[in-house]
Design an enzyme around this catalytic site. Structure first.
Site, PDB file in Angstrom:
ATOM      1  NE  ARG A  10      32.649   8.796  23.811  1.00  0.00           N
ATOM      2  CZ  ARG A  10      32.023   8.181  24.802  1.00  0.00           C
ATOM      3  NH1 ARG A  10      31.398   8.892  25.716  1.00  0.00           N
ATOM      4  NH2 ARG A  10      31.980   6.872  24.879  1.00  0.00           N
ATOM      5  CG  ASP A  38      30.791   8.499  19.236  1.00  0.00           C
ATOM      6  OD1 ASP A  38      31.293   7.410  18.939  1.00  0.00           O
ATOM      7  OD2 ASP A  38      31.162   9.182  20.222  1.00  0.00           O
ATOM      8  CE  LYS A 104      28.887   5.207  19.327  1.00  0.00           C
ATOM      9  NZ  LYS A 104      29.497   3.990  19.902  1.00  0.00           N
ATOM     10  CG  ASP A 216      38.337   9.394  27.728  1.00  0.00           C
ATOM     11  OD1 ASP A 216      37.978   9.060  26.582  1.00  0.00           O
ATOM     12  OD2 ASP A 216      37.807   8.946  28.772  1.00  0.00           O
TER      13      ASP A 216
HETATM   14  O1  G3P Z   1      35.814   4.348  18.407  1.00  0.00           O
HETATM   15  C1  G3P Z   1      36.327   4.037  19.660  1.00  0.00           C
HETATM   16  C2  G3P Z   1      35.302   4.230  20.739  1.00  0.00           C
HETATM   17  O2  G3P Z   1      34.712   5.493  20.576  1.00  0.00           O
HETATM   18  C3  G3P Z   1      34.242   3.173  20.710  1.00  0.00           C
HETATM   19  O3  G3P Z   1      33.351   3.209  21.780  1.00  0.00           O
HETATM   20  O4  G3P Z   1      31.313   3.807  22.985  1.00  0.00           O
HETATM   21  O5  G3P Z   1      33.249   5.346  23.054  1.00  0.00           O
HETATM   22  O6  G3P Z   1      31.898   5.100  20.980  1.00  0.00           O
HETATM   23  P1  G3P Z   1      32.429   4.425  22.193  1.00  0.00           P
HETATM   24 MG    MG Z   2      33.023   6.358  19.634  1.00  0.00          MG
END
Ligand code: G3P
Ligand code: MG
Length: 227
Positions: A10, A38, A104, A216
């Site tokens: 992210r 995402d 997503k 992160d």
């Molecule tokens: O793509 C890796 C990770 O981002 C998957 O989980 O919930 O953080 O989108 P999440």
């Molecule tokens: Mg993700």
């Protein structure tokens, strides 16, 4: 030795509001080899947003799908950042760093494929926990690189990867084992587990022999890996 790929989760969400341009800039600045975001389709726009509700990461509340796009853009996503569009993130990262777009919802698949296919850049990787979305993406974009997200270390993800001609496997850290990495390797699939947040996580990733990881704090992982 092959380089270890650090993927800014992210952006660099340990330091900046997740999935914002500010977070992505920080991830690039800190040396991420790739940035992950995402995306969802809201009011006809591809927006960069993780949750299906606004409450955790913005000053709004309720379903992200309930707000018209101009209202979403008026919200603060932290530090007065706006919720970005995919087009803005593609513009920011283009020529700088490869981009992993995590799908997503199902409605976003076709617009993302259309946008990515219309661009000359080839350093975009699509991924999703929803393999049906990935099948649709593969159908719409026969050559786009695809990453398989999985929360289990099963044969199913490896079979899906073969069927989709996937470029990489993205398993949850919790299910990662050296054996699973070896199975993927045997199928020529690089393994990028999610999500490294501390030394223990990174130790596991290294002990299992993964090819990289989602982090992160990509700068910290980059520094730890070069020690
Ligand atoms: O793509 C890796 C990770 O981002 C998957 O989980 O919930 O953080 O989108 P999440
Ligand atoms: Mg993700």
């Amino acid at each position: 030795m092959k380089p270890f790929i650090v993927i800014g989760h992210r952006g660099a969400c340990a330091h900046e509001p997740e999935n914002t341009l500010r977070s992505i800039r920080r991830g690039i600045h800190d040396g991420a080899d790739m940035i992950e975001i995402d995306v969802r389709l809201v009011d006809g726009e591809i927006v960069v947003f993780h949750d299906d509700t606004l409450d955790r990461t913005t000053d709004g509340n309720g379903s992200v799908y309930a707000s018209p796009f101009p209202e979403l853009r008026a919200l603060s996503a932290g530090k007065r950042e706006r919720i970005p569009t995919l087009a803005e993130v593609l513009a920011l990262t283009g020529g700088q760093v490869p981009l992993n777009i995590e799908l997503k919802d199902r409605l976003v698949v076709a617009p993302v494929c259309s946008l990515v296919d219309s661009m000359p850049r080839e350093d975009v990787l699509l991924s999703s926990f929803d393999w049906e979305s990935l099948r649709e993406a593969r159908h719409l974009s026969p050559t786009v690189p695809i990453g398989i997200l999985t929360e289990g270390a099963g044969e199913a993800a490896l079979m899906e990867a073969a069927s989709l001609r996937a470029a990489s496997l993205h398993p949850a850290l919790t299910c990662l084992t050296p054996e699973y990495v070896a199975l993927a390797r045997a199928r020529r699939l690089p393994v990028y587990p999610f999500t490294v947040r501390n030394s223990e996580d990174l130790g596991k990733v290294r002990a299992c022999g993964a090819d990289g990881c989602f982090a992160d704090d990509p700068g910290w992982v980059r520094a730890a890996m070069s020690e």
